[in-house]
Design a protein around this motif. Structure first.
Motif, short mmCIF file in Angstrom:
data_model
loop_
_atom_site.label_atom_id
_atom_site.label_comp_id
_atom_site.label_asym_id
_atom_site.label_seq_id
_atom_site.Cartn_x
_atom_site.Cartn_y
_atom_site.Cartn_z
N TRP A 149 1.57 -0.87 0.13
CA TRP A 149 0.00 -0.33 -0.49
C TRP A 149 1.00 1.22 0.04
O TRP A 149 1.95 1.27 0.20
CB TRP A 149 -1.29 -0.10 1.57
N SER A 150 0.73 2.73 -1.06
CA SER A 150 0.81 3.55 -0.84
C SER A 150 -0.22 4.39 -0.74
O SER A 150 -0.99 4.42 -1.22
CB SER A 150 2.63 3.67 -1.62
N GLY A 151 0.57 5.44 -0.01
CA GLY A 151 -0.45 6.66 -0.23
C GLY A 151 0.27 8.04 1.05
O GLY A 151 0.78 8.36 1.19
N GLU A 152 -1.14 8.55 1.16
CA GLU A 152 -0.82 10.01 1.85
C GLU A 152 -0.49 10.08 3.50
O GLU A 152 -1.17 9.13 4.02
CB GLU A 152 -1.81 11.09 2.00
N LEU A 153 0.41 10.43 3.72
CA LEU A 153 0.62 10.60 5.11
C LEU A 153 -0.19 11.46 6.03
O LEU A 153 -0.67 12.40 6.46
CB LEU A 153 1.86 11.19 5.16
N THR A 154 -1.36 10.94 6.07
CA THR A 154 -2.60 10.94 7.58
C THR A 154 -2.62 10.51 7.85
O THR A 154 -2.59 8.73 8.67
CB THR A 154 -3.49 11.47 6.66
N GLU A 155 -3.69 10.77 9.63
CA GLU A 155 -3.33 9.82 11.30
C GLU A 155 -4.98 8.85 10.44
O GLU A 155 -4.63 7.55 10.86
CB GLU A 155 -3.52 11.12 11.85
N GLU A 156 -5.57 8.69 9.55
CA GLU A 156 -6.69 7.76 9.20
C GLU A 156 -5.87 7.37 9.02
O GLU A 156 -6.29 5.46 8.83
CB GLU A 156 -7.57 8.64 8.74
N ASN A 157 -4.78 7.45 7.84
CA ASN A 157 -4.08 6.45 7.04
C ASN A 157 -3.48 4.93 7.68
O ASN A 157 -3.49 4.02 7.63
CB ASN A 157 -3.44 6.41 5.92
N VAL A 158 -2.60 6.39 8.91
CA VAL A 158 -1.94 5.34 9.80
C VAL A 158 -2.87 4.30 10.21
O VAL A 158 -2.99 3.34 10.99
CB VAL A 158 -0.83 6.42 10.40
N SER A 159 -3.69 4.53 10.71
CA SER A 159 -4.74 4.04 12.40
C SER A 159 -5.49 2.58 10.84
O SER A 159 -5.81 1.98 12.30
CB SER A 159 -6.25 5.07 12.23
N ARG A 160 -6.02 2.86 9.73
CA ARG A 160 -6.70 1.75 9.27
C ARG A 160 -5.48 0.80 8.02
O ARG A 160 -5.44 -0.16 9.08
CB ARG A 160 -7.00 2.10 8.05
N LEU A 161 -4.21 1.59 8.68
CA LEU A 161 -2.89 0.58 9.14
C LEU A 161 -2.70 -0.74 9.09
O LEU A 161 -2.34 -1.84 9.29
CB LEU A 161 -2.00 1.41 7.97
N ILE A 162 -2.72 -0.22 11.41
CA ILE A 162 -2.29 -1.10 11.90
C ILE A 162 -3.46 -1.86 12.31
O ILE A 162 -2.83 -2.26 13.12
CB ILE A 162 -1.82 -0.22 13.36
N ASP A 163 -4.75 -1.32 12.13
CA ASP A 163 -5.59 -1.86 12.80
C ASP A 163 -6.76 -1.83 12.06
O ASP A 163 -7.19 -1.57 11.33
CB ASP A 163 -5.68 -1.88 14.64
N SER A 164 -7.97 -2.83 12.28
CA SER A 164 -8.77 -3.05 12.09
C SER A 164 -9.18 -4.01 12.36
O SER A 164 -9.37 -4.87 14.00
CB SER A 164 -8.73 -3.19 10.76
N PRO A 165 -11.47 -4.27 12.71
CA PRO A 165 -12.03 -5.06 12.96
C PRO A 165 -11.94 -6.33 13.01
O PRO A 165 -11.91 -6.91 14.16
CB PRO A 165 -13.61 -4.68 12.65
N LEU A 166 -11.52 -7.16 12.41
CA LEU A 166 -11.42 -8.50 11.79
C LEU A 166 -9.98 -8.93 12.69
O LEU A 166 -10.01 -10.06 13.35
CB LEU A 166 -11.51 -9.08 10.37
N ARG A 167 -9.09 -7.91 12.17
CA ARG A 167 -7.25 -8.29 12.84
C ARG A 167 -8.17 -8.22 14.60
O ARG A 167 -7.23 -9.09 15.21
CB ARG A 167 -6.18 -7.33 12.79
N GLN A 168 -8.79 -7.57 15.31
CA GLN A 168 -9.00 -7.56 16.58
C GLN A 168 -10.31 -8.61 17.10
O GLN A 168 -9.24 -9.56 17.80
CB GLN A 168 -9.99 -6.51 17.10
N LYS A 169 -10.80 -9.29 15.83
CA LYS A 169 -11.38 -10.29 16.33
C LYS A 169 -10.67 -11.50 16.60
O LYS A 169 -10.79 -12.84 17.05
CB LYS A 169 -12.75 -10.70 15.52
N ILE A 170 -9.64 -11.98 15.52
CA ILE A 170 -8.68 -12.94 15.28
C ILE A 170 -7.80 -13.18 16.36
O ILE A 170 -7.33 -14.12 17.31
CB ILE A 170 -7.44 -12.81 13.83
N ALA A 171 -7.23 -11.44 16.79
CA ALA A 171 -5.82 -11.91 18.44
C ALA A 171 -7.33 -12.08 19.16
O ALA A 171 -6.68 -13.28 19.45
CB ALA A 171 -6.32 -10.16 17.89
#
Length: 424
Positions: free
Chosen positions: A119-141
């Motif tokens: 993935w590549s894109g603008e340096l924004t807090e929202e992008n960082v947030s979505r890259l490091i975590d998501s609901p499904l990843r938390q569910k798997i964890a």
């Protein structure tokens, strides 16, 4: 004679090493307890000094930043294109074929199966947030922390008929595996060495399936990440995939299309539940996922008890989408405060707010774990006072193995010498 001794010695050394590195603990449990998640690489390309807002996003990756506090396995690298960047960094920048600056590029742990990044894109807090975590990843964890053998992510192709057939095949075979597979018997020596922190009879042989649509916006970045765990998965966008996730969010490999069949599913399950033939993580197959999970604190010696991981806070609540994702978790919904803290905010949560929330939650988890262990009193773990004895036993076992192999080498060498003499 020397020409024969060298190969014999090398073979013996190899056998010795393999024996010492192997253990009887099932792969999935050993990985959960002892394989730290590999680091993802977040590369920020820029020219000259960053603007204050851009610097604020970069600071999220600092030691006290929100990314670090969420225990995400990612590290930041800044590349100033005006400051004579290293050749490999310049090559990575050129391969992005983008004019956006600053540009954030995410890559799986090195050596990345997809070197250009997923993935590549603008340096924004929202992008960082979505890259490091998501609901499904938390569910798997959550499932892995609670002792699930593996969580299979079923990535749909978009062809309803094809997806249905493959998913039914997968679920049916996993149920059969739960009934027919047997976990290896864990040796007492491995328990005494502390290679597993739970009682052997408490280990679960249980698989679950999480279905993921490629069109699900909240998991878009996660989907890209899954496809980047191997270098050619992007070529099969029109076929369903089944990816077993185990340990601390490690994808074993992907089964694709017709490859989702009883034979391959059984083999993957056997690979995960068999004894750990090599404790060295890098010598085992798989690619780690990027997840915001404090595994060290949440992997507990009581896997059969349901554990809750902290809600998504901080970065994920930056946007409306992030707020929806956090609500989707609902892992400890009944415990969420009903005050304003539970209301998604349209503005970013400050680092200070996150700092106040997370450590407290983590601390609560640790205290709960300690309390549970004390109350249960049924664990078969060695007592603290037996640590020295366990280490001593381990040393004796390894010395014994070495002594046996040395004798074998000497006998083999003697046999060869005697054979040469008799020939002459």
């Amino acid at each position: 004679m020397r020409r024969l001794l060298i190969p014999v010695t090398l073979l013996s050394a190899l056998l010795t090493t393999s024996v010492i590195w192997a253990c009887s603990v099932p792969v999935f449990r050993y990985a959960l307890e002892r394989w730290p998640a590999d680091q993802y690489s977040a590369v920020v390309f820029h020219r000259g000094p960053l603007q204050p807002e851009q610097q604020r996003v970069v600071d999220l990756f600092a030691r006290e930043g929100a990314v670090a506090r969420q225990s995400a396995n990612v590290e930041l690298k800044l590349v100033d294109l005006d400051a004579d960047p290293a050749p490999q960094d310049l090559e990575l920048w050129k391969r992005q074929e983008s004019e956006t600056l600053p540009l954030l590029v995410m890559r799986t742990p090195l050596p990345a199966p997809v070197p250009v990044g997923f993935w590549s894109g603008e340096l924004t807090e929202e992008n960082v947030s979505r890259l490091i975590d998501s609901p499904l990843r938390q569910k798997i964890a959550k499932q892995l922390i609670n002792g699930q053998t593996a969580v299979w992510v079923f990535l749909e192709s978009g062809d309803a008929e094809q997806d249905k057939a493959a998913l039914e095949q997968l679920k049916a075979e996993l149920k059969r595996m739960e009934k027919t597979l047997k976990l290896p018997e864990i040796e007492q020596a491995d328990i005494e060495q502390g290679l597993v922190s739970v009682a052997p009879d408490s280990l679960k042989l249980k698989f679950s399936v999480e279905t993921l649509s490629r069109k699900e916006a909240a998991e878009d970045y996660f989907t890209r990440m899954l496809i980047a765990t191997e270098n050619d998965l992007h070529e099969f966008s029109d076929e369903p995939m089944a990816l077993p996730v185990f340990g601390r969010g490690r994808v074993l490999y992907a089964l694709i299309g017709k490859g989702i069949n009883p034979g391959t599913i059984e083999q993957a399950c056997r690979d995960l539940t068999g004894p750990c033939t090599c404790q060295v993580k890098d010598q085992n197959p798989g690619t780690d996922l990027l997840m915001a999970v404090n595994w060290e604190k949440l992997v507990t010696p009581t896997p059969q008890e349901e554990k809750e991981i902290p809600d998504l806070t901080g970065l994920t609540s930056f946007s409306k989408q992030g707020a929806d994702a956090a609500q989707g978790l609902s892992m400890s919904k009944e415990k969420e405060p009903k005050s304003d803290q539970a209301t998604p905010k349209t503005e970013s949560v400050t680092a200070e707010q996150t700092a106040q929330a997370e450590p407290a939650t983590a601390e609560t988890q640790v205290q709960t774990q300690e309390s549970d262990s004390a109350d249960a009193g049924t664990t078969e773990l060695p007592a603290a006072g037996t640590t020295e004895a366990a280490q001593s036993n381990s040393l004796l076992r390894n010395l014994s193995i070495l002594a046996v192999l040395a004798i074998v080498i000497m006998l083999a060498a003697s046999y060869i010498v005697m054979g040469r003499k008799s020939e002459s």
